[in-house]
Design an enzyme around this catalytic site. Structure first.
Site, short mmCIF file in Angstrom:
data_model
loop_
_atom_site.label_atom_id
_atom_site.label_comp_id
_atom_site.label_asym_id
_atom_site.label_seq_id
_atom_site.Cartn_x
_atom_site.Cartn_y
_atom_site.Cartn_z
N HIS A 1 -37.32 -19.03 87.73
CA HIS A 1 -36.79 -17.62 87.53
C HIS A 1 -35.84 -17.55 86.26
O HIS A 1 -34.91 -18.60 86.28
CB HIS A 1 -36.54 -16.98 88.65
CG HIS A 1 -35.87 -15.56 88.46
ND1 HIS A 1 -34.75 -14.83 88.53
CD2 HIS A 1 -37.17 -14.36 88.35
CE1 HIS A 1 -35.14 -13.75 88.28
NE2 HIS A 1 -36.52 -13.34 88.32
N SER B 1 -50.38 -19.93 97.71
CA SER B 1 -49.90 -18.93 97.00
C SER B 1 -50.70 -17.77 97.25
O SER B 1 -52.11 -17.56 97.47
CB SER B 1 -49.78 -19.33 95.67
OG SER B 1 -49.80 -18.06 94.62
#
Lengths: 546, 546
Positions: free
Chosen positions: A214, A436
């Protein structure tokens, strides 16, 4: 007339279009077929972005409102903003001001309802009901400073906050008197805090993080004046441990502060914590010379709830670099990690961003300062903290419990696989990492469609994140609309599928060069009952009856 | 039995006492007269803190729950926290869980109502009504990244945020295309951002801030690895410009980043911006070699609304070091300042902490990064941002307007003066800075009283901040109870007034040595109609009819 792409991107109108705007929108649009957008056009499409984007579609060249172009900073939401006006002297009598504000709020509420309905691109669970908590909305709840030390300000929610933290202590296996943590304002604050703790523990440490981390991780390095090293990633988005080993070896003179992703932002990839620990050992870093911060923004709260002993177990097995299949690494403080952060508004769902930051008590002493004014030590980043967020989290954790989260996770993973298979069927390049629910696919060629479904995009790919609020119906609508939009972008019927092999690999790319691969072919024809095509789950129950 | 003060401080029970706890509280307390606390004891006084504090009062030695002692970090809210439990299988049928949670929330709500009623120590306006906004509570509103650039996430409130920022642009006199700003999570985030911008503009700049600055200012210096210099303050809490001049001269080789306080945390002092600018000029800093961040957490939003041309005008006159009377320096971007931050939950009032950070567009380019994932640049600290806060601010600014704020400020200043005079009458050492509604006085000798009224304390002083939610009745109750509590702390009738001359100066100290000063005597007998004793204002109307 707005002519540049940059201008269009910065002039989006986000309020529901007024009748005048709608009329002008209709007037300015050529018939749908020529345009490449259909009746599925959302009501709120920004007029200027249409002007800029759609003409280029006519030439077969998709325009990128928010592609690789850089933005004009600070320009120019002013046009669409809601100006604040001074009340008139007679407002209390006429009620004009109240009427104006009520109308603004009603329109805004309607627009939020619409936006919420179509949202698919960000990992926010929009499905929550906090009606029981509305009775607390009129209190100014502030958890100043340290959650564990009473401040003199009485209107706080520390008792809820610590309840939430204790729950996470059980989840991550740290004793109550050995952990420290707090409810943050968002995932970024967790990363900023975790990396700051790392730097205080190892002041000359170098920060290592994969390039798919991120952006707040590298922002932290810059803020804190730390040396930072970007590590390569595999196609899956997972950190490349071979490259990490090389770089750790190069920087061996200094301690290492590592950011480990449990679910990267774009591809939802999970870095292999166990492998990283092995690499550290192999290169010769002892435990006093490294600090690991785990950024578990989204999956940090999903992975623990993958139900063992069932169908879903397969998803917590993954391949290591050597091709060996093993269990996904568990996040636990029984391993030598320093801190973990997760977001609260993502998988749990919350009206405003929030998160949990969690570290070892021994580390926090480096950060803390005795601030008498608050009658508290301040080891947080923010000082004043939103006291409502802990109550929202407390409420959901209490109501759902482990079993509730297990159900939610199972539904998300199944539905993500369903979406993947529907896209494959439609010959759209698509990738879904194990563990995921972030489905990565070709960036749609129509910006209006991207805005309508609020897809997060990066270069040639976009993603949809299947959260508990995402139903099978929503996915079906999405896929059908995407197919329709793609068809219309190529009026001659010859759909040109972009190559995204660099982003998702040859097994997942659907372009003319790669779709011939045996693997891609194999999965385009779904086999009912096969694990590759799990039956989608609707409201906790499989719609196929399985 | 808890025996140490530190333990007591960290084991406060903040939930309303259960019937069992109340009974045990009653049982464990000797009769009020011996104890030094009366029937005014709040219901929720922490049992352990009473045990630790009250016995020492019996010996005439006031115990300090949260005095200069240092805290045991991370200990030990666990005992009073609200544990999260796994739902039972049959919860949906029996409704047990729902009933439990409803009871917890109802008790909590009651406790918040009580705490709100007695709150006096923190600068939060608890008087707001956002009922009209409850319809938005169930949306996950997130203003990702830059407020001025549309992100793909549609459930945001940028249009409100920019409306609020434009309002501040008018207030602080910066053109729409020359400013950049955003709604922060709290005052601390504003300071962290302002100082970070300063550091990016002047990378080797030294941070100068007075020792009365908010602790987040020095926290920022530590986070950002900046050299920081603490500057002395005058008795008022205002920065000592003579000391500043000395220190700026010493550090002249490097650029200067200055934090200027518009209302310090403890004493509510206002640094003299104009004098600081003169000092900078005298020492030889040109405008390209300094950056000023203005921390206007509380008064940044009050000072502009001191009504000119009326009674209140006197309060915006102040004495400079040379004894000369002049107008209080105005905060405006027409002067060479770099950024201003204010809190939103303080004077405006908001259910959760928030604030406004405001800087020049030209500065923000240093910070910004193009983050494609969000389709936005991120020049904020937090990335994900609470989208509800801007709507709260937008709502109040629209409803109150300049006139409404003027009324509120006028009431606060008058009532603060009323409190000051009531305390003086009672021979309690007290200080009130001009332009301020923060009344500083001797720290009460009773910790239960401090907790009940949630007073912020530092060393030998405490303060009450008169916000719009503070009525004359509340102040009267407070003063009467304080007098009563003090009397009871000295059962022999000889009240020993502590000397706080070092904190507030000889004119304001009421101890036996200083109370004889002519000035103190003069103001202990209030003169009706005199400006020193303004008539208190109740609901916007003077209760004396003046």
């Amino acid at each position: 007339m707005v002519s540049t792409v940059e201008d269009a991107a910065t002039r989006c109108v986000t309020l529901p279009a007024s009748p005048v705007l709608k009329a002008s929108l209709k007037r300015s649009l050529p018939p749908p077929m020529t345009l490449g957008v259909s009746e599925a056009l959302p009501d709120e499409i920004p007029l200027d972005s249409l002007k800029a984007v759609l003409p280029s579609l006519e030439n077969g060249q998709p325009g990128h409102v928010n592609g690789n172009k850089s933005f004009m900073l600070g320009k120019n939401m002013h046009g669409s903003s809601l100006e604040i006006t001074e009340p008139e002297h007679d407002d209390e009598v006429t009620g004009e001001k109240d009427a104006y504000m009520a109308s603004v709020l009603a329109r805004y509420r309607k627009s939020l309802t619409e936006k919420t309905k179509y949202h698919l691109g960000y990992p926010y669970n929009l499905d929550f009901d906090y009606g029981a908590l509305s009775q607390l909305q009129h209190f100014s709840i502030n958890n100043l400073g340290d959650p564990f030390i009473e401040s003199n300000y009485g209107v706080h929610s520390r008792q809820f906050e610590v309840g939430v933290l204790d729950w996470f202590a059980r989840l991550w296996e740290l004793e109550k008197d050995e952990y420290w943590g707090y409810i943050t304002n968002c995932g970024t604050e967790g990363n900023l805090h975790g990396i700051l703790v790392g730097r205080e523990v190892l002041p000359d440490g170098i920060l290592y993080a994969s390039r798919d981390s991120h952006y707040s991780v590298f922002k932290a390095a810059r803020m804190y004046r730390m040396e930072a090293v970007k590590v390569d990633t595999l196609l899956s988005g997972e950190i490349d441990c071979a490259d990490l080993e090389r770089k750790l070896t190069e920087g061996k003179d200094k301690p290492a502060i590592l950011n480990v992703n449990i679910g990267t932002t774009v591809k939802g990839a999970v870095d292999d914590l166990d492998l990283i620990l092995k690499v550290l050992e192999r290169v010769g870093y002892t435990e006093d010379r490294f600090y690991i911060h785990v950024d578990g923004a989204l999956f940090g709260l999903m992975m623990p709830f993958v139900k063992k002993g069932t169908w879903d177990l397969r998803y917590i097995r993954k391949k290591s670099l050597s091709g060996e299949v093993h269990e996904a690494p568990k996040v636990t403080f029984k391993k030598p990690i320093g801190s973990v952060s997760v977001s609260g508004h993502k998988f749990i769902g919350c009206p405003m961003p929030c998160g949990v930051q969690f570290t070892r008590m021994k580390h926090i002493h480096c950060l803390s300062r005795n601030v008498e004014y608050l009658a508290s030590r301040d080891a947080t980043i923010m000082g004043s903290r939103n006291g409502h967020a802990p109550i929202f989290l407390w409420y959901t954790l209490n109501r759902k419990g482990y079993r509730g989260f297990q159900k939610d996770v199972q539904r998300c993973l199944r539905n993500a696989h369903y979406l993947k298979e529907r896209l494959r069927e439609a010959k759209i390049g698509v990738m879904l990492n194990e563990l995921s629910s972030t489905v990565v696919f070709e960036r749609p060629l129509n910006e209006a469609f991207i805005l309508k479904w609020q897809l997060a995009c990066q270069g040639k790919i976009a993603h949809a994140v299947v959260m508990p609020s995402v139903t099978v119906e929503k996915l079906d609508n999405f896929v059908e609309e995407l197919i329709e939009v793609r068809k219309r972008a190529f009026p001659d019927g010859r759909v040109e599928i972009p190559c995204i092999v660099e982003e998702v690999g040859p097994l997942n790319c659907a372009c003319s060069l790669h779709r011939g691969s045996p693997t891609f072919q194999a999965v385009t024809t779904p086999v009912k009952g096969d694990w590759r095509v799990p039956a989608p789950i609707k409201n906790g129950k499989s719609i196929s009856g399985a």
